[in-house]
Enzyme design. Structure first.
Site, PDB file in Angstrom:
ATOM      1  N   GLU A  43       0.250  -1.147   0.132  1.00  0.00           N
ATOM      2  CA  GLU A  43       0.078  -0.076   0.025  1.00  0.00           C
ATOM      3  C   GLU A  43       1.232   1.241  -0.017  1.00  0.00           C
ATOM      4  OE1 GLU A  43      -2.440   0.440   3.505  1.00  0.00           O
ATOM      5  OE2 GLU A  43      -4.017   1.696   2.408  1.00  0.00           O
ATOM      6  N   GLY A  84      -8.807   5.826   6.402  1.00  0.00           N
ATOM      7  CA  GLY A  84      -9.974   5.435   8.024  1.00  0.00           C
ATOM      8  C   GLY A  84      -8.979   4.447   9.238  1.00  0.00           C
ATOM      9  N   ALA A  85      -7.858   3.430   8.743  1.00  0.00           N
ATOM     10  CA  ALA A  85      -7.584   2.645   9.387  1.00  0.00           C
ATOM     11  C   ALA A  85      -6.448   2.235   9.692  1.00  0.00           C
ATOM     12  CB  ALA A  85      -8.361   0.815   9.262  1.00  0.00           C
ATOM     13  N   SER A  86      -5.326   2.863   8.678  1.00  0.00           N
ATOM     14  CA  SER A  86      -4.552   3.172   8.525  1.00  0.00           C
ATOM     15  C   SER A  86      -3.616   4.232   7.648  1.00  0.00           C
ATOM     16  CB  SER A  86      -3.334   1.636   7.525  1.00  0.00           C
ATOM     17  OG  SER A  86      -3.750   1.073   6.735  1.00  0.00           O
ATOM     18  N   THR A  87      -2.301   4.115   7.983  1.00  0.00           N
ATOM     19  CA  THR A  87      -1.734   5.826   7.639  1.00  0.00           C
ATOM     20  C   THR A  87       0.363   5.127   7.342  1.00  0.00           C
ATOM     21  OG1 THR A  87      -0.975   7.802   8.215  1.00  0.00           O
ATOM     22  CG2 THR A  87      -0.232   6.410   9.989  1.00  0.00           C
TER      23      THR A  87
HETATM   24  N1  LIG Z   1     -14.295  14.374   2.193  1.00  0.00           N
HETATM   25  C1  LIG Z   1     -14.639  13.771   3.515  1.00  0.00           C
HETATM   26  C2  LIG Z   1     -14.315  12.577   3.056  1.00  0.00           C
HETATM   27  C3  LIG Z   1     -13.412  11.242   3.692  1.00  0.00           C
HETATM   28  N2  LIG Z   1     -13.573  12.046   4.990  1.00  0.00           N
HETATM   29  C4  LIG Z   1     -12.934  10.769   6.644  1.00  0.00           C
HETATM   30  O1  LIG Z   1     -11.876  10.850   5.885  1.00  0.00           O
HETATM   31  C5  LIG Z   1     -10.913   9.350   6.268  1.00  0.00           C
HETATM   32  C6  LIG Z   1     -10.298   8.591   5.360  1.00  0.00           C
HETATM   33  O2  LIG Z   1     -10.589   8.340   4.168  1.00  0.00           O
HETATM   34  P1  LIG Z   1      -9.929   7.401   3.045  1.00  0.00           P
HETATM   35  O3  LIG Z   1      -9.047   7.478   2.588  1.00  0.00           O
HETATM   36  O4  LIG Z   1     -10.957   7.345   2.221  1.00  0.00           O
HETATM   37  O5  LIG Z   1     -10.164   6.107   4.283  1.00  0.00           O
HETATM   38  P2  LIG Z   1      -9.976   4.087   3.330  1.00  0.00           P
HETATM   39  O6  LIG Z   1      -9.319   4.684   2.814  1.00  0.00           O
HETATM   40  O7  LIG Z   1     -11.564   4.081   3.105  1.00  0.00           O
HETATM   41  O8  LIG Z   1      -9.371   3.741   4.894  1.00  0.00           O
HETATM   42  P3  LIG Z   1      -7.885   2.560   4.695  1.00  0.00           P
HETATM   43  O9  LIG Z   1      -7.372   3.575   3.379  1.00  0.00           O
HETATM   44  O10 LIG Z   1      -7.722   3.001   6.033  1.00  0.00           O
HETATM   45  O11 LIG Z   1      -7.686   2.164   4.244  1.00  0.00           O
HETATM   46  C7  LIG Z   1     -11.872   8.298   6.485  1.00  0.00           C
HETATM   47  O12 LIG Z   1     -12.276   8.479   8.514  1.00  0.00           O
HETATM   48  C8  LIG Z   1     -13.236   9.607   6.161  1.00  0.00           C
HETATM   49  O13 LIG Z   1     -14.028   9.388   7.196  1.00  0.00           O
HETATM   50  C9  LIG Z   1     -13.061  12.985   5.464  1.00  0.00           C
HETATM   51  O14 LIG Z   1     -12.905  13.733   6.636  1.00  0.00           O
HETATM   52  N3  LIG Z   1     -13.708  14.187   4.391  1.00  0.00           N
HETATM   53 CA   LIG Z   2      -7.051   4.059   1.345  1.00  0.00          CA
END
Ligand SMILES: Nc1ccn([C@@H]2O[C@H](COP(=O)(O)OP(=O)(O)OP(=O)(O)O)[C@@H](O)[C@H]2O)c(=O)n1
Ligand SMILES: [Ca+2]
Length: 499
Positions: free
Chosen positions: A174, A205-208
């Site tokens: 990733e 949302g879950a990792s960085t």
């Molecule tokens: N306009 C937005 C869109 C998304 N989020 C927030 O941004 C975070 C991360 O979004 P994203 O990068 O899309 O995470 P995912 O890919 O879903 O998670 P991961 O990569 O950890 O699997 C989430 O908490 C979501 O609520 C936000 O604050 N404002």
């Molecule tokens: Ca992501």
């Protein structure tokens, strides 16, 4: 007097041979120029396509990429032509009803059928990569995660595209694919003399993830953080790390878990606005492997989450989610994870961008101290005022921007060791040249072998240069020929005056 016609001298150039040669010469020049110009006309575009589904912890998105069919193996640019956000939560949220995970993808897949020309459907590869949400579900309940993958794969198999599999990406993948995407889009990989690459910061949302090339890092210290590439004839030794549970949604749980250790019925939270209150369930808060072992004994069912809006206290709370106490390496970021010296510029995307963009803080020329002051003012603004000012923003997102902004600054400075100087090396970005920054493009480029290890051989002249030179030479020949004709063509003698 003799008739005028008889007075003309016989012209030696007016022989059939010279006329034929002249005509052939002119035709040849015209043909040469025409061929050169026609060759340079752009051919009708033929494109190939690839589709990647990013199954993140908070949502799934589908990306369609397109590239010229003729040049796919070397310099052809791959571009994102369309993206589709799947309605509903991430696929890991469907653990108790896996079939719905498959169902949820159908609308975007149908949209993709419209965007990719029909005759290309069958040959278009379709990938699904899942990230931290599915990593956590797999740790927690591997049967449920398998069922979600089965349901998702069944839906993708039924699409007209060439389904290539659905799987969980490792944290290294990733991070590394995010780095490839940013550097590919920024044109930093094809440079012959190895222009400095840019680092990649991804906050989900879950990792960085953090990924960058540092001249102080050869991969020997902490090999699990090392990824080596050979791209376009250059070798890269990339440092990358993915922190599971350090995406913003999971850190919110970590912070709340820290604040609610005693299982009280009201939890005061400096990371939320004054006058913000919301009822939450303890069991929901602790329903994640990131915090499940910390649930306080004898806690009530619910608690009131109450904002106090204090930036510096919030920063203190968030410092507590990092562990700085041990480092088995020469230097660490946090939680005993090795990190070499930061180097070069960084592109920070996904939630880094969403949050900083909302807060009007994407400009990193603003001094870090000023950024903190602005955030402190924002955090102390009462919740009713915030909702009044941003009626168009989803309430769940809106409530969390103070928390998220503070987390981003704490992660960058305390976690990764950015300081007020190096902060300005960060660029908060969403897209580069029309394509979203994220791991999906790098993933597809890799799986379709679209980035060669060696630099492609290039002809000595670019095509347009070749055409221009041929045209210029042809024109010069015409002019020389015309001048010769002018010089040697015998002129008519002056007509005798008839008196
Ligand atoms: N306009 C937005 C869109 C998304 N989020 C927030 O941004 C975070 C991360 O979004 P994203 O990068 O899309 O995470 P995912 O890919 O879903 O998670 P991961 O990569 O950890 O699997 C989430 O908490 C979501 O609520 C936000 O604050 N404002
Ligand atoms: Ca992501």
């Amino acid at each position: 007097p003799p008739p005028l016609s008889e007075m003309k001298e016989k012209n030696p150039w007016h022989t059939p041979a010279t006329i034929i040669i002249t005509v052939i010469f002119v035709i040849a020049i015209v043909a040469l120029v025409t061929v050169a110009v026609l060759q340079n006309k752009p051919l009708p575009p033929k494109y190939k396509y690839g589709i990647v589904l990013d199954a993140g912890s908070s949502h799934t998105a589908l990306y369609i990429y397109e590239w010229p069919a003729e040049k796919d193996n070397n310099t052809g640019r791959v571009e994102q032509t369309h993206s589709c956000k799947v309605k509903g939560p991430g696929i890991s949220s469907y653990a108790s009803s896996p079939l719905k995970a498959g169902e949820s993808l159908k609308v975007c897949l149908q949209e993709a059928e419209q965007w990719v020309p029909n005759k290309r459907h069958q040959e278009t590869p379709l990938y699904l990569g899942a990230t931290a949400g599915m990593r956590l579900l797999n740790m927690e309940n591997s049967l449920a995660s398998d069922q979600v993958f089965q349901a998702v794969a069944a839906t993708l198999q039924k699409s007209p595209f060439s389904f290539q599999g659905a799987r969980i990406l490792s944290g290294q993948e990733e991070g590394a694919y995010g780095w490839v995407t940013v550097n590919y889009l920024d044109d930093r990989l094809t440079q012959v003399c190895g222009l400095e690459t840019t680092g990649a910061l991804d906050l989900g949302g879950a990792s960085t993830q953090i990924s960058f090339v540092s001249s102080s890092y050869d991969g020997s210290e902490s090999p699990s953080n090392s990824v080596s590439f050979r791209l376009y004839g250059n070798n890269y030794n990339l440092y990358t790390h993915s922190f599971l549970c350090y995406g913003k949604d999971q850190v919110l749980r970590l912070a709340l878990a820290h604040l609610s250790q005693s299982g009280q019925s009201t939890v005061e939270d400096p990371c939320f606005h004054p006058n913000f209150t919301e009822s939450k369930n303890y069991s929901v808060l602790y329903d994640s492997p990131c915090v499940s072992d910390r649930k306080p004994h004898g806690a009530p069912v619910a608690f009131t989450h109450k904002g106090t809006g204090n930036f510096s206290l919030c920063q203190q709370v968030l410092k507590n989610v990092f562990n700085f106490s041990h480092c088995p390496y020469s230097q660490c970021s946090f939680n005993g994870v090795f990190q070499p010296d930061l180097q070069g510029t960084f592109g920070a995307f996904s939630a880094y961008y969403f949050v900083m963009n909302f807060l009007n803080l994407t400009d990193t020329a603003i001094p870090l101290e000023t950024v903190k002051e602005k955030l402190a003012t924002y955090c102390s603004t009462p919740w009713p005022q915030i909702t009044q000012q941003h009626k168009d923003v989803k309430l769940k997102y809106l409530a969390e921007y103070c928390f998220s902004g503070t987390y981003i600054l704490t992660l960058l400075t305390e976690g990764y060791n950015f300081n007020s100087d190096s902060y300005s090396n960060i660029r908060f970005i969403k897209k580069i040249k029309g394509s979203d920054a994220g791991w999906t493009l790098g993933y597809m480029l890799n799986l379709t072998n679209m980035i060669p290890a060696e630099a492609p051989d290039t002809p000595p002249l670019p095509y347009a240069g070749y055409v221009s030179i041929v045209t210029i030479i042809a024109l010069v020949l015409v002019i020389i020929f015309a001048l010769c004709l002018y010089r040697f063509w015998p002129r008519c003698p002056k007509q005798p005056q008839i008196i």
